[in-house]
Design an enzyme around this catalytic site. Sequence first.
Site, PDB file in Angstrom:
ATOM      1  N   HIS A 218     -15.301  -3.354   7.152  1.00 23.39           N
ATOM      2  CA  HIS A 218     -14.452  -3.337   6.021  1.00 23.39           C
ATOM      3  C   HIS A 218     -14.486  -4.535   5.045  1.00 23.39           C
ATOM      4  O   HIS A 218     -13.953  -4.737   3.859  1.00 23.39           O
ATOM      5  CB  HIS A 218     -12.845  -3.268   6.106  1.00 23.39           C
ATOM      6  CG  HIS A 218     -12.722  -2.102   7.179  1.00 23.39           C
ATOM      7  ND1 HIS A 218     -12.821  -0.706   6.816  1.00 23.39           N
ATOM      8  CD2 HIS A 218     -12.057  -2.213   8.347  1.00 23.39           C
ATOM      9  CE1 HIS A 218     -12.664  -0.054   8.063  1.00 23.39           C
ATOM     10  NE2 HIS A 218     -11.981  -0.907   8.909  1.00 23.39           N
TER      11      HIS A 218
ATOM     12  N   LYS B 273       0.785  -1.191  -0.053  1.00 23.84           N
ATOM     13  CA  LYS B 273       0.042   0.068   0.158  1.00 23.84           C
ATOM     14  C   LYS B 273       0.783   1.190  -0.130  1.00 23.84           C
ATOM     15  O   LYS B 273       0.459   2.358  -0.430  1.00 23.84           O
ATOM     16  CB  LYS B 273      -1.029   0.118   1.233  1.00 23.84           C
ATOM     17  CG  LYS B 273      -2.159  -1.023   1.153  1.00 23.84           C
ATOM     18  CD  LYS B 273      -3.167  -0.991   2.312  1.00 23.84           C
ATOM     19  CE  LYS B 273      -4.174  -1.874   1.904  1.00 23.84           C
ATOM     20  NZ  LYS B 273      -4.105  -3.241   1.716  1.00 23.84           N
TER      21      LYS B 273
ATOM     22  N   GLU C 291      -3.013   6.220   7.792  1.00 26.62           N
ATOM     23  CA  GLU C 291      -3.712   7.121   6.600  1.00 26.62           C
ATOM     24  C   GLU C 291      -4.849   7.954   7.368  1.00 26.62           C
ATOM     25  O   GLU C 291      -5.512   7.360   8.038  1.00 26.62           O
ATOM     26  CB  GLU C 291      -4.262   6.206   5.431  1.00 26.62           C
ATOM     27  CG  GLU C 291      -4.583   7.171   4.368  1.00 26.62           C
ATOM     28  CD  GLU C 291      -4.994   6.098   3.228  1.00 26.62           C
ATOM     29  OE1 GLU C 291      -3.929   5.857   2.298  1.00 26.62           O
ATOM     30  OE2 GLU C 291      -6.078   5.488   2.937  1.00 26.62           O
TER      31      GLU C 291
ATOM     32  N   ARG D 141      -6.865  -8.177  -9.430  1.00 23.56           N
ATOM     33  CA  ARG D 141      -7.770  -9.578  -9.887  1.00 23.56           C
ATOM     34  C   ARG D 141      -8.938  -9.270 -10.136  1.00 23.56           C
ATOM     35  O   ARG D 141      -9.313  -7.962 -10.106  1.00 23.56           O
ATOM     36  CB  ARG D 141      -7.437 -10.317  -8.481  1.00 23.56           C
ATOM     37  CG  ARG D 141      -8.063  -9.543  -7.351  1.00 23.56           C
ATOM     38  CD  ARG D 141      -8.249 -10.583  -6.030  1.00 23.56           C
ATOM     39  NE  ARG D 141      -8.516  -9.701  -4.711  1.00 23.56           N
ATOM     40  CZ  ARG D 141      -9.674  -9.375  -4.419  1.00 23.56           C
ATOM     41  NH1 ARG D 141     -10.761  -9.608  -5.273  1.00 23.56           N
ATOM     42  NH2 ARG D 141      -9.777  -8.714  -3.303  1.00 23.56           N
TER      43      ARG D 141
END
Length: 671
Positions: free
Chosen positions: A235, A116, A200, A292
Site C-alpha cells: 500500500h 475514514k 471494507e 494535503r
Amino acid sequence: MLKRILIANRGEIARRIARTCARLGIEYVCVYSDADAGADHLTGAFEKVRVGAAPAAHSYLDIDALVDAALRHGCDAVHPGYGFLSENPRFAERVVEAGLTFVGPRPETIRAMGDKGTARTLMAAAGVPVLPGSREATESPAELAAHARDIGYPLILKPAAGGGGKGMRVVTDESGLADAAAEAVRLGRAAFGDGRVLAERYVPSPRHIEVQVFGDTQGNVVHLFERDCSLQRRHQKIVEEAPAFGLDETVRTAMLDTAVRGARALGYVNAGTFEFILGPDGAFHFLEVNTRLQVEHPVTEEITGIDLVEWQLRVAAGEPLPVTQEEITSSGHALECRVYAEDPAAGFRPAPGRALYARWPDSVRVEAAFDTAGEASEHYDPLVAKLVAHGPDRAAALRRLRAALGSTTVLGLTTNIGYLTRLLDEPRVRAGRTHTHLVDGVAPADGRDTADLAVACAASMAAMPAPDSASPWSGRLGPLDRAALAPDAPLGRITVRCRGSRRQAAVTARTGPVLAVRVGDRTVDVRLTRHGPVWTGHAGGHRWSGTRVGVDVELCVDGTRFTITDDIRSDRDTAASDNVLRASLPGVVVSLPHAEGDRVEAGETVVVIEAMKMEHRLTAPAPAVIEKLGCALHAPVAADQVLAVLLPEESSGSAPGQPDRPAPQRSEHVR
C-alpha cells in the site's frame, strides 16, 4: 500575497516548497531537529529554528514548538508539506487560532476526511460510489467480526485515522481476522494515536487512480486530471504516472466529475486528492481524500505546467484560482519513481545511514533531500529522492526515467535504485498493464551476477596506484600492496560480503583504463575513471561507481550497493549468531508474544519492533526454546541490540550429538 511562511517539514518536500517561495519572493523559515542540524533543506532560509530532539514526536510533531517558531519569527503562514502534521486538524486549528494562515484545507475538512468512517458517509451522501464497509470504526474484535460477516470476504482493515497505507491488513477468511485486527489496532495507536479500525470490501488486483482537485475561498473547484498510482508495495506507492495510461475515456470523465462533485460537497479549499480503486470491470469506488499536497504531485505539474505549491500559497492568501477548468490542459506523459533508503534483498527493510556521495541525473526533474551527500535518519520516513521524467508519450517518458535511474549514483547508502530499474524493465509495466499487486510479483535480483561485477570493480580500484599511499588495503591484505605498484600482477584474495557468500578476484591484464579481472571462472573487462575520491566506469556492460572508506570499498553497481571487505566471519561465528535475534535498526518493542522458557516453532514471531514507520517481526529460524529475552515491551532498542537468545532443539533426523544447523534469522516487516 504572503510575506513570510514557516515550512513545518524537512527533506525533499521542504526544499520543494522553498523553491517556489524563492521564485515568488516569499521569505521562508525552516525548522530542524537535532538529527537535521546540517541538512540541505535549511539552505537559503530566512531563519533556521531548532524545534527539538531527533525523534519526530519531540520535533516535527510538536505543535507548540512549531506554532511558537512561526510567531517568534514573524511568519504570517505555515505550510505543512506532507506527512507529519499535514493532516492533523488540531495543528491546523492551532495555526489559525494563533492568527496565522494555514496553507491547506480548513481544519473541519481535514478532520472529516481524516476519519475514514466519516469520509465514507459524507461521500456516499454526495453521490460518490463507495464499497460495502463498516458504518463506524471500532477497536472491538467482536464488532469487527460482525462487520466482516455483513461485508463478506475478502476484506481489508484500515485504521480510521490512517494514511499512506500504514496499518492496512487484507483478510481472506474468518480465521485470519483476529490477528489482523489486533495488528491493525496496534499500528493505528502507534502511528496515529487512534486504534479504531474500519472494515471494507476488498477488491483484488485493482488499479489505484487518484484525481487532483483544487478549490478556492470563492467557491470555485477544478480538477487537474488524474494520476495512476497502481505500482505500490504494501500500500506504499513507489512509481506514479499521469495521465492514467489506457483508461477508458468514459470512465476517466466520470471519475473526474465525481471528484469535483465530492470536493464541492465538502466546500473544499486548497489542494486535495480524491483516491479511487478501479476494478477490472471498469467500476470505480471511493478510497479516501488526502487533504494535503501529495508526494506524487510533480507528475501533475509536468503534464499541466502548473506549480501546485504556488496555487496553494495564492489560495491560502485569499486569491481565486488563476484559471478556469476549460483552461487547464494536459500535455504528454510523466512518470515518477521514489528512491528509498531500504534494502530490497532484505525484504525492503529500511536502511538508514549516510550517503557519502550522490550524483543525481540532470536529464530529468529531481526532488532530493540532499544534493551531493546527506543522512537518511532512522527517525523519519526513508524517502530520499524522487526522479520525474516527462515525454511526449508514455514510452518516451519511461525510457527517460529508466535512463535517469541508470545514471544515478548513491554511495554509502543502501537504496532501492536497482530494484526500481528492474521494475521499469518488467514487461507488464512497460506495456502499462499495472495493478496494485504487480510489484509483489517482481522479486529483487538475487545479486550473484552483480556481486561478481562488484568484486571485479573493487579489484580494479585496488590495482590502480593510489595518490596518497601504496594501497587502501595496507596492513590488511599484503598482496594488494604489491598489486598497487604492479597493476598487471595477480591480486591477493578480495572477498565481498554479499548475502553470506564469498568471492575472489585477480587482475590478469591492463590496457589503459581497462582491466581484465578474473572472478571465479569468468573474466570481466572493467573500465574506470577517477573523479576525485570517486571511481566510475562500466563492468561487463553495467555502470558502476565506487569510493574508498578506510580499508573498505563502497560500490554501486546498477543501483545496488556493495561493501567490499576482508572482514569475514568464520563459519563457527556465523552459526552462533544464527541463534541470536538482533535489532537491525533502532526502534521500540511493540509486541512480545512469548516469555523466556517458551517453545517456538520455525517462523514463529518472537519479537516485534517498530522503526522508521514500519513493524519488523523477528522470527525463530528453527524450532527452539527462548533462553533469554534482551528487551521489554514498549522499551526502546538500539541497532544490533540482542533481543532474544534461542536454544535450538535437536531434529529427530539428526545424527547423534549433531543438531541441525538453523537457517539464518528472518526479519519481516510491513509499512
